[in-house]
Write a protein that holds these residues in place. Structure first.
Motif, PDB file in Angstrom:
ATOM      1  N   UNK A  77      32.686  -1.731  24.457  1.00  0.00           N
ATOM      2  CA  UNK A  77      32.151  -0.890  23.377  1.00  0.00           C
ATOM      3  C   UNK A  77      31.540  -1.747  22.272  1.00  0.00           C
ATOM      4  N   UNK A  78      32.235  -2.815  21.909  1.00  0.00           N
ATOM      5  CA  UNK A  78      31.686  -3.719  20.889  1.00  0.00           C
ATOM      6  C   UNK A  78      30.356  -4.309  21.339  1.00  0.00           C
ATOM      7  N   UNK A  79      30.285  -4.693  22.603  1.00  0.00           N
ATOM      8  CA  UNK A  79      29.072  -5.306  23.130  1.00  0.00           C
ATOM      9  C   UNK A  79      27.926  -4.289  23.183  1.00  0.00           C
ATOM     10  N   UNK A  80      28.247  -3.014  23.452  1.00  0.00           N
ATOM     11  CA  UNK A  80      27.217  -1.970  23.392  1.00  0.00           C
ATOM     12  C   UNK A  80      26.607  -1.917  21.999  1.00  0.00           C
ATOM     13  N   UNK A  81      27.431  -2.020  20.977  1.00  0.00           N
ATOM     14  CA  UNK A  81      26.918  -2.003  19.608  1.00  0.00           C
ATOM     15  C   UNK A  81      26.073  -3.246  19.324  1.00  0.00           C
ATOM     16  N   UNK A  82      26.558  -4.397  19.782  1.00  0.00           N
ATOM     17  CA  UNK A  82      25.839  -5.645  19.540  1.00  0.00           C
ATOM     18  C   UNK A  82      24.475  -5.664  20.229  1.00  0.00           C
ATOM     19  N   UNK A  83      24.402  -5.045  21.397  1.00  0.00           N
ATOM     20  CA  UNK A  83      23.159  -5.069  22.169  1.00  0.00           C
ATOM     21  C   UNK A  83      22.473  -3.701  22.182  1.00  0.00           C
ATOM     22  N   UNK A 109      27.670   8.146  20.235  1.00  0.00           N
ATOM     23  CA  UNK A 109      28.657   8.825  21.079  1.00  0.00           C
ATOM     24  C   UNK A 109      29.084   8.015  22.297  1.00  0.00           C
ATOM     25  N   UNK A 110      28.183   7.232  22.882  1.00  0.00           N
ATOM     26  CA  UNK A 110      28.569   6.407  24.030  1.00  0.00           C
ATOM     27  C   UNK A 110      29.643   5.402  23.633  1.00  0.00           C
ATOM     28  N   UNK A 111      29.443   4.732  22.516  1.00  0.00           N
ATOM     29  CA  UNK A 111      30.427   3.757  22.038  1.00  0.00           C
ATOM     30  C   UNK A 111      31.750   4.450  21.769  1.00  0.00           C
ATOM     31  N   UNK A 112      31.693   5.619  21.130  1.00  0.00           N
ATOM     32  CA  UNK A 112      32.909   6.379  20.840  1.00  0.00           C
ATOM     33  C   UNK A 112      33.619   6.796  22.122  1.00  0.00           C
ATOM     34  N   UNK A 113      32.861   7.206  23.132  1.00  0.00           N
ATOM     35  CA  UNK A 113      33.464   7.644  24.397  1.00  0.00           C
ATOM     36  C   UNK A 113      34.157   6.485  25.118  1.00  0.00           C
ATOM     37  N   UNK A 114      33.546   5.309  25.098  1.00  0.00           N
ATOM     38  CA  UNK A 114      34.195   4.144  25.720  1.00  0.00           C
ATOM     39  C   UNK A 114      35.493   3.828  24.995  1.00  0.00           C
TER      40      UNK A 114
END
Length: 484
Positions: A77-83, A109-114
Motif C-alpha cells: 500500500x505504501x509503495x502504491x502511494x509512492x508510485x 480507495x485502492x490504497x485503503x482497500x489494501x
C-alpha cells in the motif's frame, strides 16, 4: 515515422518474461484508437510455469504468521502511494481515463482497500473451542484455499486487481492473475511493485504472478489442475464458462458479473439533487460499471420534469481528453464495446425517444456522448440487457408495487438505489429489492468494510469486507480426545 510500441511482459516467479512461444497482441489506447504496446499472448506453457511458481511458493506463504503477511500488504500500500503517478499514467493509457479522476477516485480507495485487507490478515479466528461430545474437544481452523487463478476485467483493471489479490494474499493464498487483453499495462506495473516488496522482505517470488493473454489463456488458467479457486470479474457469459470449466474438478468459484441497477425515484424526491447524483453515477467511467445508475424508474407524476432535467444534465456532462480536468469520463474501452453501445441505440424500438446524446463523438478514439433514452417498456432490450456505456434509460411507473416488479424484473441482481424522503418506504423497498446492494438517496459509493456482490446472474461471492476475505479461506474441524 512509426513509433516503437512498448513491450509488456508476463511476471512469473519474480521475473518478467515473454510468452514461451513469442506470441504477442497489440494493446490500443482507447482515447486515440492507436496501439501503444504489445503484450504476451500466453499459452499453456506459460500458464504451467506460473501455476508451478505459485504452487511452490504456497507452503512458505501459508505458514507465515498473519502479522508477517500484514507487513507485506502494508508495504505494498505504501509503495502504491509512492508510485501513484506511474500507476495513474498506466491506467489512463490503459483505459483512456481522465488523469485527474484516476488520481482522486481510484488511487485513494485502492490504497485503503489494501490496508483494510492487511488488517483482515490478522482476523483468521474461528468459533470458540468446546466439548460437543463427552471426552472430546473441537476446534475450528481457518486456512487459505491454495493457489488462486484470477481474471480481472477491463473497466477498472487496476482496482479490480486489488480487489482480487489483496484478500487472497492476506488469507495466505498465492496468486496467478490475468488482466484483460485490452488493459494489461497497470497490472504488469502492479507486479513490479509487489515483486519488489516480496524481494525486499525475503518472501517467495512466486507468491504473485501475472499472465497476460486472451480468453483462451483465462480458460487454461481456470481448467489447470493446480488452482484451488477461480475468481473472475466479467460478463455473465464469461462467468458461466468459468463455472462450467471449474466444475470439472470442483474448484471453488468466485464470480462478480454483470449488473442492471434499478434507480427508483419517487415523487417526493428532491429532483435537482437526484438528477445531479444519478447523472454522475450513470456516466462515470463512461457507464462501464456493473453498478452504474443507468436504469431509472421514475414515478409518473414527476416523469416529464425529471426527464427534462436529466437530459439537461447529460448535455452539460463532458467527455474528452485524459488531461482535461473538466471531463467526467473518457472513451469506451475498445472498438467492440463502442460497437455494442451503438448497436443498442440503433435497435431502439419506435416508441423510444432519445432525449440527449445517442452518438459517437470526437475525431479519434471510442468516445460516446452522454445519452438519455425515454419512453421505454419493461421488455425492451435496452432495459433488460447491460449496455455498459454512458446511456441512461428512463421508465415511468405508477406506484410502489409496479416499481418493485419492474426493478426486480431483470436477470441481474448486483446493485440498486431508492430515492425518497419517506423513511418507511425506503425501508420497505430495501427489503424487497432483490439486489446485493441497496443505496438510499445515493448511488455508487463503496467502502472497504462493506461487501460488494450480487445475486442471480450477477454471480456469487463477495468482494471487499470481511465477507470477501472469508471467500478466500476454508474451514477445518479438528477434534481431539481428552483421554490423552
Amino acid at each position: 515515422m512509426t513509433t516503437a510500441l512498448r513491450r509488456l511482459r508476463n511476471y512469473i516467479d519474480g521475473e518478467f518474461r515473454d510468452a514461451a512461444d513469442g506470441r504477442t497482441t497489440e494493446v490500443v489506447n482507447p482515447a486515440t484508437g492507436e496501439p501503444y504496446a504489445t503484450a504476451p499472448l500466453s499459452g499453456s506453457e506459460d500458464v504451467d510455469v506460473a501455476m508451478a511458481a505459485a504452487e511452490a511458493a504456497f507452503p512458505a506463504w501459508r505458514d507465515l504468521i498473519p502479522a508477517e503477511r500484514q507487513k507485506v500488504l502494508l508495504k505494498i500500500a505504501d509503495r502504491f502511494e509512492e508510485r501513484a503517478e506511474e500507476l495513474i499514467a498506466a491506467e489512463s493509457e490503459n483505459c483512456g481515463k481522465p488523469i485527474a479522476l484516476v488520481r482522486s477516485e481510484e488511487i485513494p480507495p485502492m490504497v485503503d482497500q489494501i490496508r483494510f485487507f492487511a488488517g483482515a490478515a490478522r482476523m483468521l479466528e474461528g468459533r470458540s473451542a468446546g466439548e460437543y461430545m463427552d471426552g472430546f474437544t473441537s476446534i475450528i481452523r481457518r486456512e487459505p484455499v491454495g493457489v488462486c487463478a484470477q481474471v480481472a476485467p477491463w473497466n477498472y483493471p487496476m482496482m479490480m486487481a486489488v480487489w482480487k489479490f489483496a484478500p487472497a494474499l492476506a488469507a495466505g493464498n498465492t496468486v496467478v492473475i490475468k488482466p484483460s487483453d485490452t488493459t494489461p499495462a497497470s497490472t504488469v506495473l502492479i507486479a513490479d511493485i509487489i515483486g519488489s516488496v516480496l524481494d525486499e522482505l525475503g518472501h517467495p517470488r512466486g507468491v504473485f504472478n501475472v499472465v497476460c493473454g486472451d480468453r483462451e489463456t483465462g480458460r487454461l488458467m481456470v481448467e489447470h489442475k493446480v488452482p484451488a479457486m477461480a475468481s473472475i470479474t466479467g460478463s455473465v457469459r464469461a462467468g458461466m464458462q468459468v463455472a462450467e470449466s471449474a466444475s470439472k474438478d470442483l474448484k471453488r468459484v468466485h464470480l462478480e458479473l454483470g449488473g442492471k441497477a434499478p434507480v427508483v425515484v419517487f415523487e417526493d424526491t428532491d429532483i435537482a439533487k437526484a438528477v445531479e447524483d444519478i447523472a454522475t453515477a450513470g456516466y462515470f467511467n463512461a457507464g462501464q460499471d456493473c453498478t452504474a445508475a443507468t436504469r431509472v424508474l421514475v414515478q409518473e407524476s414527476i416523469h416529464d420534469e425529471f426527464v427534462a432535467a436529466l437530459a439537461k444534465a447529460a448535455s452539460e456532462t463532458k467527455t474528452g481528453a485524459v488531461d482535461d480536468e473538466d471531463v467526467l469520463y473518457g472513451p469506451l474501452n475498445n472498438a467492440n464495446q463502442l460497437k455494442q453501445v451503438k448497436g443498442f441505440i440503433e435497435r431502439l424500438p419506435a416508441h423510444a425517444k432519445i432525449e440527449a446524446g445517442g452518438e459517437q463523438v470526437g475525431e479519434k478514439g471510442y468516445f460516446f456522448a452522454p445519452t438519455v433514452v425515454s419512453g421505454l417498456k419493461q421488455d425492451d432490450e435496452i432495459v433488460q440487457q447491460e449496455v455498459f456505456g454512458p446511456v441512461i434509460t428512463v421508465q415511468s411507473f405508477t406506484d410502489e408495487k409496479q416499481a418493485v416488479e419492474w426493478a426486480n424484473g431483470v436477470e441481474y441482481a448486483l446493485a440498486s438505489s431508492v430515492w425518497t424522503k419517506d423513511h418507511a418506504r425506503a425501508m420497505r423497498m430495501s427489503k424487497v429489492l432483490d439486489f446485493g446492494c441497496v443505496w438510499i438517496n445515493t448511488h455508487i459509493p463503496l467502502v472497504a468494510e462493506m461487501p460488494h456482490g450480487g445475486f442471480k446472474k450477477s454471480g456469487y461471492g463477495k468482494d471487499l469486507s470481511a465477507y470477501g476475505f472469508d471467500d478466500y479461506t476454508r474451514i477445518k474441524h479438528v477434534m481431539t480426545s481428552l483421554d490423552g
